[in-house]
Design a protein around this motif. Structure first.
Motif, PDB file in Angstrom:
ATOM      1  N   LYS A   6       0.814  -1.237   0.130  1.00 14.53           N
ATOM      2  CA  LYS A   6       0.182   0.004  -0.037  1.00 14.53           C
ATOM      3  C   LYS A   6       0.705   1.178  -0.015  1.00 14.53           C
ATOM      4  N   GLN A  32       1.624   2.498  -9.563  1.00 14.97           N
ATOM      5  CA  GLN A  32       0.408   2.417 -10.499  1.00 14.97           C
ATOM      6  C   GLN A  32      -0.294   0.921 -10.465  1.00 14.97           C
ATOM      7  N   ARG A  33       0.674  -0.211 -10.520  1.00 13.61           N
ATOM      8  CA  ARG A  33       0.127  -1.545 -10.730  1.00 13.61           C
ATOM      9  C   ARG A  33      -0.512  -2.112  -9.385  1.00 13.61           C
ATOM     10  N   ARG A  34       0.107  -1.611  -8.364  1.00 19.48           N
ATOM     11  CA  ARG A  34      -0.399  -2.022  -7.041  1.00 19.48           C
ATOM     12  C   ARG A  34      -1.612  -1.088  -6.501  1.00 19.48           C
ATOM     13  N   GLY A  35      -1.605  -0.050  -7.131  1.00 20.84           N
ATOM     14  CA  GLY A  35      -2.341   1.032  -6.437  1.00 20.84           C
ATOM     15  C   GLY A  35      -2.211   1.374  -5.260  1.00 20.84           C
ATOM     16  N   ARG A  37       0.322   4.073  -2.575  1.00 19.60           N
ATOM     17  CA  ARG A  37       0.906   5.704  -2.291  1.00 19.60           C
ATOM     18  C   ARG A  37       2.348   5.592  -2.566  1.00 19.60           C
ATOM     19  N   GLY A  75      -1.487   9.278 -11.792  1.00 19.13           N
ATOM     20  CA  GLY A  75      -2.411   8.094 -11.224  1.00 19.13           C
ATOM     21  C   GLY A  75      -1.888   7.764  -9.623  1.00 19.13           C
ATOM     22  N   VAL A  76      -0.922   8.281  -9.510  1.00 21.60           N
ATOM     23  CA  VAL A  76      -0.409   7.814  -7.988  1.00 21.60           C
ATOM     24  C   VAL A  76      -0.365   8.988  -6.977  1.00 21.60           C
TER      25      VAL A  76
END
Length: 136
Positions: A6, A32-35, A37, A75-76
């Motif tokens: 995370k 990005q791949r793992r969603g 922060r 997106g991060v």
């Protein structure tokens, strides 16, 4: 059972960022791949080697902001952080304090073209409580 990632820490040496920032690129892709922060941190030595810098913390904060502006992490959610002290110790301390799941860092100074693990990376790998991904 796999652990969820995370929060990723990417320590960045801004003195070398103009030469190479592979670990940052890798950290962004992982986030990005793992969603996840992303914390992008730079550590200021106790004694600033450039005596022309009157406000080292302010100077490096601005430099980190410039780097992040020119290298966006689409997106991060990115949190910039500045620390002062011994680089290898501050990276481990920050990872512990923030409860980081993964540290993504460069192996060594990009000016050094050998295949040895740098002393900072070696210390972090040995002392961090979380996983460490070292980028060559």
């Amino acid at each position: 059972m796999s652990r969820e990632t995370k929060l990723i820490l990417c320590p960045l040496n801004l003195r070398h960022a103009k030469l190479e920032y592979n670990a940052y690129s890798e950290a962004v892709e992982m986030a990005q791949r793992r969603g996840a922060r992303l914390i992008v941190a730079t550590v200021i030595p106790e004694i600033e080697s450039n005596m022309n810098v009157l406000d080292p913390k302010g100077y490096w904060e601005r430099e980190l902001e410039k780097f992040l502006a020119t290298h966006p992490a689409e997106g991060v959610e990115v949190t910039p952080m500045i620390r002062r002290g011994a680089v290898h110790r501050q990276i481990v301390k920050l990872a512990d304090e923030q409860k980081v799941d993964l540290i993504v860092m460069d192996a060594a100074n990009p000016k050094v073209r050998d295949y040895l693990l740098g002393t900072t990376a070696s210390h972090v790998v040995t002392h961090a409580e979380c996983s460490v991904y070292v980028v060559r």
